[in-house]
Design an enzyme around this catalytic site. Structure first.
Site, PDB file in Angstrom:
ATOM      1  N   ASP A   1       0.926  -1.259   0.167  1.00 38.04           N
ATOM      2  CA  ASP A   1       0.192   0.153  -0.270  1.00 38.04           C
ATOM      3  C   ASP A   1       1.323   1.261  -0.287  1.00 38.04           C
ATOM      4  OD1 ASP A   1      -2.752  -1.433   0.141  1.00 38.04           O
ATOM      5  OD2 ASP A   1      -2.536  -1.802   2.478  1.00 38.04           O
TER       6      ASP A   1
ATOM      7  N   LYS B   1      -0.906   2.708  -5.189  1.00 41.91           N
ATOM      8  CA  LYS B   1      -0.703   3.896  -6.852  1.00 41.91           C
ATOM      9  C   LYS B   1      -1.300   4.533  -6.948  1.00 41.91           C
ATOM     10  CE  LYS B   1       3.608   5.378  -9.459  1.00 41.91           C
ATOM     11  NZ  LYS B   1       4.630   4.646  -9.889  1.00 41.91           N
TER      12      LYS B   1
ATOM     13  N   MET C   1      -7.826   8.138   9.736  1.00 44.74           N
ATOM     14  CA  MET C   1      -7.894   9.189   9.017  1.00 44.74           C
ATOM     15  C   MET C   1      -9.437   9.996   9.399  1.00 44.74           C
ATOM     16  SD  MET C   1      -9.196   5.627   6.992  1.00 44.74           S
ATOM     17  CE  MET C   1      -9.825   4.571   8.168  1.00 44.74           C
TER      18      MET C   1
HETATM   19  N1  SAH Z   1      -4.220  -0.179   9.494  1.00 43.78           N
HETATM   20  C1  SAH Z   1      -3.550   1.093   9.327  1.00 43.78           C
HETATM   21  C2  SAH Z   1      -4.667   2.174   9.496  1.00 43.78           C
HETATM   22  C3  SAH Z   1      -5.459   2.663   8.022  1.00 43.78           C
HETATM   23  S1  SAH Z   1      -6.196   3.692   7.146  1.00 43.78           S
HETATM   24  C4  SAH Z   1      -3.012   0.807  10.668  1.00 43.78           C
HETATM   25  O1  SAH Z   1      -3.246   0.064  11.446  1.00 43.78           O
HETATM   26  O2  SAH Z   1      -2.195   1.678  11.338  1.00 43.78           O
HETATM   27  C5  SAH Z   1      -5.083   5.043   7.462  1.00 43.78           C
HETATM   28  C6  SAH Z   1      -5.027   5.842   8.757  1.00 43.78           C
HETATM   29  O3  SAH Z   1      -4.368   5.401   9.706  1.00 43.78           O
HETATM   30  C7  SAH Z   1      -4.358   7.149   8.763  1.00 43.78           C
HETATM   31  O4  SAH Z   1      -5.477   8.105   7.341  1.00 43.78           O
HETATM   32  C8  SAH Z   1      -3.812   7.681   9.548  1.00 43.78           C
HETATM   33  O5  SAH Z   1      -4.510   7.875  10.065  1.00 43.78           O
HETATM   34  C9  SAH Z   1      -3.407   6.473  10.200  1.00 43.78           C
HETATM   35  N2  SAH Z   1      -1.896   5.869   9.757  1.00 43.78           N
HETATM   36  C10 SAH Z   1      -1.096   5.193   9.722  1.00 43.78           C
HETATM   37  N3  SAH Z   1      -0.223   5.389   9.426  1.00 43.78           N
HETATM   38  C11 SAH Z   1       0.080   6.766  10.046  1.00 43.78           C
HETATM   39  C12 SAH Z   1       1.369   7.090  11.078  1.00 43.78           C
HETATM   40  N4  SAH Z   1       2.529   6.400  10.728  1.00 43.78           N
HETATM   41  N5  SAH Z   1       0.822   8.194  12.017  1.00 43.78           N
HETATM   42  C13 SAH Z   1       0.192   8.218  11.912  1.00 43.78           C
HETATM   43  N6  SAH Z   1      -0.751   8.468  11.762  1.00 43.78           N
HETATM   44  C14 SAH Z   1      -0.647   6.438  10.664  1.00 43.78           C
END
Ligand code: SAH
Length: 539
Positions: free
Chosen positions: A39, A61, A185
């Site tokens: 992703d 992408k 998100m």
């Molecule tokens: N499966 C992922 C979440 C996917 S949804 C998890 O468990 O983290 C995508 C959202 O995750 C983004 O919009 C943001 O809110 C959050 N996110 C993912 N990586 C992040 C990071 N390094 N720092 C802050 N928020 C993050």
């Protein structure tokens, strides 16, 4: 009858970005997969753990305004598994935390494709931790709740949310829970979230925070209250990916700040050594808090079935030379020499069988170290790691009737010869490996983006060939960009401006190469990895 053998799919969580937060199982799978579908949110540091020859597809992408749809991704997973491959589906954070992992499994189950799930550390927990915010704390709260702030994941009516309404987030219930709230998100809906909570009775002074790119070198946080968070986040130009945290634990963020305080906290580097040699440097930098993208710029290839070397080894001491020197000019040279001797079934004691005096020279301390672990303490090591000094030192140390065997890279420095010629020492130059240019399109594309965004704090070079390899990798990708009809390089975000790039070089010769591209040069005091690490810590 031949049975069709299906492959298998591993749904792997990559964690929030910091490579150290990948699980051991996840790392093993990245190293052994046949193909990886990943992703958009996977950090470049983690992408660089994947061997360059592994097939990779970026399904996050946008190509020509079109992002692979969930159906297309599902189909791709199925197709690759049918080909009998070991397929890794790599997702940011944890695959089941708003990762649509469930949807991807449906088709696999239907088609009886075997699969495994490897959980990852979710950003919901890791980003607060790296921001110094304990997600629960006995004095403040006894629960935490992870909520999506995105319409796509809510109920149908959630669409209203974007127009400022309450949507379908059960704000009343959330407020009553009195736990820490974590919104993923939610950046584009921040205002709706903060207002919704207040409308449901939460005090506008309730502490809140945003953590952007949590756990990554470029992590940022904003701490405020639900009444002021939107304004403060806007001022700081906070962008996705980021989480929103609401709860009294946010007040601890300043007191518990730690990630940025590490010696190399907030730094992102590129290392360019060939993969088998890079881990020591990378590990040291990561231990000091840096994110490190491993981008091997050269590959070393052994010259196998090396007849010249074979002749040299069997001939030693058989002719008129009573003293023979074996000169090694890199740790890789030592490793590959021993590997080749093993293939030849050559017993090291053969070197002494004719009673001649065998001596060893190493160009620097790392090369000497590789010899020492093999039971040989070199007779000479010059003070500075450079071919010219090695030549000079040899010219003094070597007996006039001796023969010197230079066991080194095919393209080794010519500066080694003049001192030997002048002293009339007989030598043979015997190539035992070649350095070749490396290639890694997807990684290079990501690195170019980071360079253009000014997010690389330094690139480390341990030889002139790594400088050449690095520049070549970048330039050939940019050329492809232009040729692909994306217009001029300028139109595509510009060329890479090497003048802005800090090059941390192991020695003078390496620096001379980096100077050709007008990089900002820093040279380690000593030609060692430790000295390079010290230099980076001082920059
Ligand atoms: N499966 C992922 C979440 C996917 S949804 C998890 O468990 O983290 C995508 C959202 O995750 C983004 O919009 C943001 O809110 C959050 N996110 C993912 N990586 C992040 C990071 N390094 N720092 C802050 N928020 C993050």
């Amino acid at each position: 009858m031949k049975m069709k053998v299906n492959g298998k799919v591993w749904l792997v969580g990559a964690g929030p970005g910091d490579a150290g937060l990948l699980t051991i199982k996840g790392k093993q799978l990245l190293e052994s997969a046949d193909i990886i579908l990943y992703d958009a949110l996977i950090s470049t540091e983690i992408m660089s753990l994947i061997p360059s020859e592994t097939e990779k597809i970026n399904v996050g992408k946008r190509a020509a305004n079109h992002k692979a749809s969930q159906d297309e991704i599902n189909r791709l997973l199925l197709e690759q598994a049918w080909l009998g491959k070991k397929v890794v589906r790599l997702k940011g954070g944890d695959p089941f935390v708003f990762g649509r992992g469930g949807e991807e499994l449906e088709l696999l189950v239907e088609n009886q494709i075997p699969f495994e799930i490897v959980p990852g550390i979710t950003s919901a927990v890791a980003a607060p931790a790296f921001a110094g915010i304990p997600i629960t704390h006995r004095d403040f709260t006894s629960s935490f709740h992870v909520i999506t702030g995105h319409a796509q994941f809510g109920h149908a009516q959630f669409g209203h949310a974007q127009t400022g309404g309450n949507g379908k987030i059960a704000f009343d219930a959330l407020v009553k829970l009195e736990g820490t709230l974590v919104f993923l998100m939610g950046i584009s809906n921040m205002q709706m979230i903060c207002e919704g909570l207040q409308a449901a009775g939460m005090d506008k002074e309730m502490p809140a925070a945003v953590v952007e790119r949590g756990t990554c070198a470029k992590q940022r946080k904003v701490v405020a209250t639900i009444g002021t968070l939107c304004v403060e986040a806007q001022k700081a130009h906070i962008q996705t990916p980021a989480i929103i945290l609401v709860g009294r634990v946010c007040t601890l963020a300043d007191q518990f700040t730690w990630a940025e305080k590490r010696i190399l906290g907030g730094k992102q580097y590129i290392t360019t050594r060939p993969q088998r040699r890079s881990s020591q440097l990378t590990e040291k930098l990561r231990n000091l808090g840096a994110q490190v993208i491993e981008m091997p710029a050269i590959r070393t290839a052994c010259i196998c079935k090396n007849e010249q070397l074979q002749k040299c080894l069997y001939e030693i001491g058989t002719q008129e030379f009573t003293e023979e020197w074996l000169v090694l000019t890199s740790p890789t040279g030592v490793i590959l020499l021993w590997e080749e001797m093993q293939r030849m079934h050559f017993d090291i004691r053969n070197l002494w069988k004719n009673g001649s005096c065998i001596k060893f020279a190493a160009i620097g301390s790392a090369t000497a170290q590789e010899l020492q672990v093999r039971g040989i303490i070199p007779d000479i090591v010059p003070d500075t790691y450079c071919a010219e000094d090695l030549g000079k030192k040899l010219a003094v140390a070597v007996d006039k009737r001796a023969r010197v065997n230079l066991l080194r890279a095919k393209e080794g420095s010519a500066l080694l010869f003049p001192p030997l010629l002048e002293a009339q020492i007989r030598y043979r130059d015997i190539p035992i490996y070649e350095t070749q240019l490396a290639e890694n399109t997807l990684l290079t594309e990501q690195v170019i983006e980071l360079l253009r965004a000014g997010e690389i704090d330094a690139v480390t070079f341990t030889s002139a060939s790594t400088v050449r390899g690095f520049v070549q990798m970048i330039e050939s990708e940019i050329k492809k960009e232009v040729n692909a009809g994306l217009g001029s390089a300028e139109a595509e975000g510009g060329l890479v401006d090497y003048r802005k790039l800090s090059a941390v070089c192991i020695g003078e010769q390496t620096a001379a190469e980096a100077r050709k591209y007008h990089m900002k040069i820093h040279i380690a005091k000593e030609a060692t990895i430790d000295s390079m690490v010290t230099l980076l810590s001082e920059l």
